[in-house]
Design an enzyme around this catalytic site. Sequence first.
Site, short mmCIF file in Angstrom:
data_model
loop_
_atom_site.label_atom_id
_atom_site.label_comp_id
_atom_site.label_asym_id
_atom_site.label_seq_id
_atom_site.Cartn_x
_atom_site.Cartn_y
_atom_site.Cartn_z
N CYS A 51 0.83 -1.21 0.00
CA CYS A 51 0.00 0.00 0.00
C CYS A 51 0.86 1.26 0.00
O CYS A 51 2.08 1.23 0.11
CB CYS A 51 -0.92 -0.01 1.22
SG CYS A 51 -0.03 0.18 2.77
N ALA A 54 3.10 1.82 2.99
CA ALA A 54 4.31 1.00 2.94
C ALA A 54 5.39 1.70 2.11
O ALA A 54 6.56 1.71 2.47
CB ALA A 54 4.00 -0.38 2.35
N HIS A 183 5.82 6.53 -2.48
CA HIS A 183 7.13 7.07 -2.85
C HIS A 183 7.00 8.54 -3.19
O HIS A 183 7.77 9.39 -2.73
CB HIS A 183 7.68 6.37 -4.10
CG HIS A 183 7.86 4.89 -3.97
ND1 HIS A 183 7.77 4.05 -5.06
CD2 HIS A 183 8.13 4.11 -2.90
CE1 HIS A 183 7.99 2.81 -4.66
NE2 HIS A 183 8.19 2.81 -3.36
FE1 CFM Z 1 12.98 0.74 -5.81
FE2 CFM Z 1 11.06 0.00 -4.38
FE3 CFM Z 1 13.64 -0.63 -3.82
FE4 CFM Z 1 12.45 -1.65 -5.98
FE5 CFM Z 1 11.58 -3.61 -4.31
FE6 CFM Z 1 10.14 -2.02 -2.76
FE7 CFM Z 1 12.73 -2.60 -2.14
MO1 CFM Z 1 10.83 -4.38 -1.98
S1 CFM Z 1 11.11 -0.13 -6.48
S2 CFM Z 1 14.39 -0.94 -5.74
S3 CFM Z 1 12.11 -3.65 -6.53
S4 CFM Z 1 12.59 1.23 -3.75
S5 CFM Z 1 9.58 -3.73 -3.76
S6 CFM Z 1 9.24 -0.11 -3.14
S7 CFM Z 1 11.05 -2.35 -0.93
S8 CFM Z 1 12.86 -4.51 -2.89
S9 CFM Z 1 14.58 -1.45 -2.05
C1 HCA Z 2 7.05 -3.38 0.75
C2 HCA Z 2 8.38 -3.89 1.25
C3 HCA Z 2 8.95 -5.04 0.47
C4 HCA Z 2 8.21 -6.34 0.73
C5 HCA Z 2 8.99 -7.51 0.30
C6 HCA Z 2 8.30 -8.79 -0.02
C7 HCA Z 2 10.43 -5.19 0.88
O1 HCA Z 2 6.74 -3.49 -0.43
O2 HCA Z 2 6.33 -2.84 1.55
O3 HCA Z 2 7.16 -8.83 -0.47
O4 HCA Z 2 8.98 -9.81 0.14
O5 HCA Z 2 11.29 -5.13 0.02
O6 HCA Z 2 10.69 -5.36 2.06
O7 HCA Z 2 8.91 -4.75 -0.92
#
Ligand code: CFM
Ligand code: HCA
Length: 531
Positions: A51, A54, A183
């Site tokens: 969401c 998050a 974001h």
């Molecule tokens: Fe960018 Fe993200 Fe991230 Fe991402 Fe992700 Fe995420 Fe993450 Mo989980 S788009 S790179 S692929 S900031 S889903 S919202 S939290 S791994 S560090």
């Molecule tokens: C998020 C965080 C997440 C969840 C990871 C997952 C992360 O989207 O709120 O589903 O395993 O990187 O911790 O993306």
Amino acid sequence: SSDLIEEILNKYPSKVAKKRAKSLVTNDPEIDQEIQSNIRTIPGIITQRGCCYAGCKGVILGPTRDIINIVHGPIGCSFYAWLTRRNQTDAGPDGENYMNYCFSTDMQDTNIVFGGEKKLEEAIREAYEIFKPHSIGVFSTCPIGLIGDDVHAVSRKMKEELDINIFGFSCEGYKGVSQSAGHHIANNGIFKHVVGLNNTDPGGKFKLNLLGEYNIGGDSFVLEKYFEEMGITLVSTFSGNSTMSQFENAHMADLNAVMCHRSINYIAEMLEKKHGIPWIKINFIGADATAKSLRKIAKYFEDEELMAKTEEIIAREMLEVQATIEDVKSRTEGKLCMMYVGGSRAHHYQELFGEIGMRTISAGYEFGHRDDYEGRKVLDSIKIDADSRNIEELDIVKDEANWRDDLVAKKTSLEDKGYGFSEYEGMMPDMEKNSLVIDDISHWETEKLIEYYKPDIIGAGIKEKYVIQKYGVPLKQLHSYDYGGPYAGFKGAVNFYNDIDKMVNTKIWGLIPPPWKNEPELVAKMADTAY
Ligand code: CFM
Ligand code: HCA
């Protein structure tokens, strides 16, 4: 893969099928293809998305250690976001670090009925008295928007009373269609309330901001070492291993290097509009990508010594990289992978798999926008809908007192020499012909893909992990790295090759047939009238 798409869609009610069809694309890198993304998930579909809250509290502000992030809402939203993302930090032995705490107003039924602003005030006061933090952020969860508590007014009042920086975010979970809205809201909030508060020169010859790197599994620590060796001052990182004072000073940098385009392009754009600081897209996932990115940064500063040092680091680090590739490639070559991750890793990690000869046959984002798939060239043609209009676009004006004419001139002169700024080509042009690109993949689609492709590994998250392993396929968490890593930079690439070699060559997942394979407990049929 068109047969596969047809098979997948056939199972859906017709209206759902029609809608989902636009988010599944058989890739052709030679032509321009449109993919539907950043729209609401169809109700009833099992999505992997999170969401808005998050994305704001967990992703962007989560990795900053000297801010107390108070979640205004019922305790669950705070509890389930408590240390779940693997963003590391290094505060030193005595440094301020609140990241391992869980702060919440713990709203009860009476607060929902009579309002929770008083409770929020008290929570801010209490947090201040105990910790005396550098700053406090307030994050709204769904009920806050519904009952109309004004977190901004409370934050202003408490900022006045306590004389530290306090600001709120209207990042209610429902505010957008995914984390992505969060974001944007977080980028706006940091830009409005923090960036530019401190005009002190951070010092050094080459001053860089690293945007969109979150220090998952210690990735930022690896990169920080390269910059230090190169003599580059890292003014701020948004937001891996970061502090609020770094953000206050971010407008004093000479260049913004953007790693995760999806989550942070807004800050890059705003810093350029307000202060004239240009940005480039870089990628530190993959050894070749790291070399290319370090060279691009060095080239920007146009300094012979810096460029020579950069080459020295690359040559030194590549020895271990090449030796590891040589070792693992005979066992990984030609293996197939699929990746479904948030908004940039599904693209970045393809390079890393490619370096050990593995092919990405299908990939997608949970919440990427069309520009993350098709490149920024489509930005002007993206339709604004009610959900995207819901999120504020800040009106940024030039800051005459802190404007970098020198950088604007530098940008023009480098552009004339073919150096690219503000560019991102997206994931699809980098993927092979006939690979399958899927936005906001559903559980059902994942299962069909496994049956069809029989991949050697899938890169995704915790929600997919155990189902996929029960299908006999190893799953690598590309969010948390399954508690391994770091995977960024040259050192990270070496770690990744070794981990993947082990995972794709173990037979363990094929040894235990899941019980439901023989005796399914529940069989259901979807009705065409359901949607
Ligand atoms: Fe960018 Fe993200 Fe991230 Fe991402 Fe992700 Fe995420 Fe993450 Mo989980 S788009 S790179 S692929 S900031 S889903 S919202 S939290 S791994 S560090
Ligand atoms: C998020 C965080 C997440 C969840 C990871 C997952 C992360 O989207 O709120 O589903 O395993 O990187 O911790 O993306």
